[in-house]
Design an enzyme around this catalytic site. Structure first.
Site, mmCIF file in Angstrom:
data_model
loop_
_atom_site.group_PDB
_atom_site.id
_atom_site.type_symbol
_atom_site.label_atom_id
_atom_site.label_comp_id
_atom_site.label_asym_id
_atom_site.label_seq_id
_atom_site.Cartn_x
_atom_site.Cartn_y
_atom_site.Cartn_z
ATOM 1 N N VAL A 65 0.814 -1.219 0.000
ATOM 2 C CA VAL A 65 0.000 0.000 0.000
ATOM 3 C C VAL A 65 0.845 1.265 0.000
ATOM 4 O O VAL A 65 0.310 2.359 -0.216
ATOM 5 C CB VAL A 65 -1.000 0.028 1.173
ATOM 6 C CG1 VAL A 65 -2.017 -1.088 1.037
ATOM 7 C CG2 VAL A 65 -0.284 -0.021 2.513
ATOM 8 N N ASN A 92 -5.946 -0.731 7.576
ATOM 9 C CA ASN A 92 -5.427 -1.490 8.713
ATOM 10 C C ASN A 92 -3.955 -1.860 8.568
ATOM 11 O O ASN A 92 -3.305 -2.175 9.562
ATOM 12 C CB ASN A 92 -6.267 -2.769 8.882
ATOM 13 C CG ASN A 92 -5.625 -3.762 9.817
ATOM 14 O OD1 ASN A 92 -5.638 -3.574 11.030
ATOM 15 N ND2 ASN A 92 -5.037 -4.819 9.260
ATOM 16 N N TYR A 163 5.676 4.759 15.845
ATOM 17 C CA TYR A 163 4.327 4.245 15.620
ATOM 18 C C TYR A 163 3.263 5.254 16.063
ATOM 19 O O TYR A 163 2.311 5.540 15.327
ATOM 20 C CB TYR A 163 4.175 2.927 16.389
ATOM 21 C CG TYR A 163 2.784 2.356 16.438
ATOM 22 C CD1 TYR A 163 2.268 1.641 15.365
ATOM 23 C CD2 TYR A 163 1.985 2.509 17.571
ATOM 24 C CE1 TYR A 163 0.990 1.099 15.409
ATOM 25 C CE2 TYR A 163 0.712 1.968 17.634
ATOM 26 C CZ TYR A 163 0.220 1.271 16.548
ATOM 27 O OH TYR A 163 -1.054 0.736 16.596
ATOM 28 N N LYS A 167 0.475 7.406 13.788
ATOM 29 C CA LYS A 167 -0.967 7.290 14.023
ATOM 30 C C LYS A 167 -1.595 8.643 14.358
ATOM 31 O O LYS A 167 -2.745 8.902 14.002
ATOM 32 C CB LYS A 167 -1.241 6.287 15.144
ATOM 33 C CG LYS A 167 -0.903 4.845 14.795
ATOM 34 C CD LYS A 167 -1.721 4.326 13.626
ATOM 35 C CE LYS A 167 -1.507 2.839 13.425
ATOM 36 N NZ LYS A 167 -2.313 2.288 12.297
ATOM 37 N N THR A 199 -2.751 -10.449 18.820
ATOM 38 C CA THR A 199 -2.482 -10.416 17.382
ATOM 39 C C THR A 199 -1.020 -10.774 17.160
ATOM 40 O O THR A 199 -0.245 -10.916 18.104
ATOM 41 C CB THR A 199 -2.747 -9.025 16.801
ATOM 42 O OG1 THR A 199 -1.801 -8.096 17.367
ATOM 43 C CG2 THR A 199 -4.152 -8.535 17.124
ATOM 44 N N ASP A 200 -0.634 -10.892 15.888
ATOM 45 C CA ASP A 200 0.769 -11.170 15.591
ATOM 46 C C ASP A 200 1.670 -10.080 16.163
ATOM 47 O O ASP A 200 2.740 -10.351 16.703
ATOM 48 C CB ASP A 200 0.983 -11.262 14.070
ATOM 49 C CG ASP A 200 0.292 -12.470 13.475
ATOM 50 O OD1 ASP A 200 -0.111 -13.356 14.239
ATOM 51 O OD2 ASP A 200 0.156 -12.518 12.244
#
Length: 257
Positions: A65, A92, A163, A167, A199-200
Site C-alpha cells: 500500500v 489497517n 508508531y 498514528k 495479534t501477531d
C-alpha cells in the site's frame, strides 16, 4: 445521506490476512459483505481465508500500500473480480512492528528511518487507498473509510515514538479528509485500540503486561480483535450515517478521548 447495507458493500481491508485485519475481514463476511483481502507477504493466510469463504465472497490481492501504482492495480483487480466498485475501505495495514516496550528505542536513540517507515505505512498507505477509492465512491454516491489508530496518542505510556507519531498524523488526515469528502457522501472515521489480546504484533508482549492493562480498565480485561472489529462494522453501517471525522477509542474504557 445515502446508505448501503453491510450485506451489499464491497469492503477492502488492507493487511487483511492476519491478526486484527483478519478479524475485521471475518466480521464483514459474517454480515454478508464481499471482501477484498489485501496482503503484502502473507499469501498463505490470505489464500486460506479466500478458500474458506469462496470466490463469490472473498478475493485475496497482493499489494504494497505504500506504492500507489500497486494500490491502483489492487482496486482494478477488486472491480474486475466483483464487477463493481469498492464501497468501503479499512486502512489497517501496518509496517513491520512488534509491541514490546522493553525492546523499543528511547527518545535519544531512535532514528528518523523508523519514523519514515511508519509514516509510509500508516499515512502514505491511507492516502493511496483513499485516492484510489474516491472516484468509485463518488460514482456510487456512498463511501465509508475507516482508519485504524491507537490510544497511545492520548496516553503515550510506552515509547513507541515512531508508531504513535504516525498514528497521530493519520488521525489528522482522517479529520481533514472527512471535511473534504463529506459533501460526496463519504464518511471518514478512526477506530483506536489499545493492546489487543492477541495479534501477531502483540505476540511479543509479556503476559504480565496484558494482566496489568486488564486491571486498569473498567471492564477488567483486554479487548480482543473481534471486539475491536465490531466498532469498524459500526462505522460502515447505516447506524453511523451522521458520524464522520471521529476517533472512537475501543480499549475497555482505559483511555477517555
Amino acid at each position: 445521506m445515502r446508505t448501503v447495507p453491510l450485506a451489499e458493500q464491497i469492503v477492502l481491508v488492507t493487511g487483511g490476512a492476519r491478526g486484527l485485519g483478519a478479524a475485521i475481514a471475518r466480521a464483514f463476511l459474517q454480515q454478508g459483505s464481499r471482501v477484498v483481502v489485501n496482503y503484502h507477504r502473507s499469501a498463505a493466510a490470505a489464500d486460506a481465508l479466500a478458500s474458506e469463504f469462496g470466490p463469490d465472497r472473498v478475493v485475496a490481492v497482493q499489494a504494497d500500500v505504500t506504492d500507489r501504482h500497486q494500490v491502483d492495480a489492487l482496486f482494478d483487480s477488486a472491480r474486475e473480480h466483483f464487477g463493481s466498485t469498492v464501497t468501503t475501505v479499512v486502512n489497517n495495514a501496518l509496517i513491520d512492528f512488534s509491541f514490546n516496550g522493553d525492546d523499543r528505542a528511547k527518545a535519544d536513540e531512535i532514528e528518523w528511518s523508523a519514523f519514515d517507515s511508519q509514516f509510509r505505512g500508516s499515512v502514505a498507505g491511507a492516502l493511496h487507498t483513499t485516492q484510489a477509492a474516491v472516484p468509485g465512491m463518488r460514482e456510487a454516491g456512498f463511501g465509508r473509510i475507516t482508519t485504524i489508530g491507537t490510544n497511545l496518542v492520548q496516553n503515550p505510556v510506552v515509547p513507541y515514538h515512531d508508531y504513535t507519531a504516525a498514528k497521530a498524523a493519520l488521525l489528522a488526515l482522517t479529520r481533514t479528509f472527512s471535511a473534504d469528502l463529506g459533501p460526496d457522501g463519504i464518511t471518514v472515521n478512526m477506530v483506536s485500540g489499545g493492546l489487543l489480546r492477541t495479534t501477531d504484533a502483540s505476540s511479543a508482549t509479556p503476559p504480565a503486561v496484558f494482566d496489568m492493562i486488564a486491571e486498569s480498565t473498567p471492564l477488567r480485561r483486554v479487548t480482543t480483535p473481534a471486539e475491536f472489529a465490531d466498532t469498524v462494522l459500526f462505522f460502515a453501517s447505516s447506524w453511523s450515517r451522521a458520524v464522520t471525522g471521529q476517533n472512537l477509542v475501543v480499549d475497555g474504557g482505559l483511555v477517555k478521548d
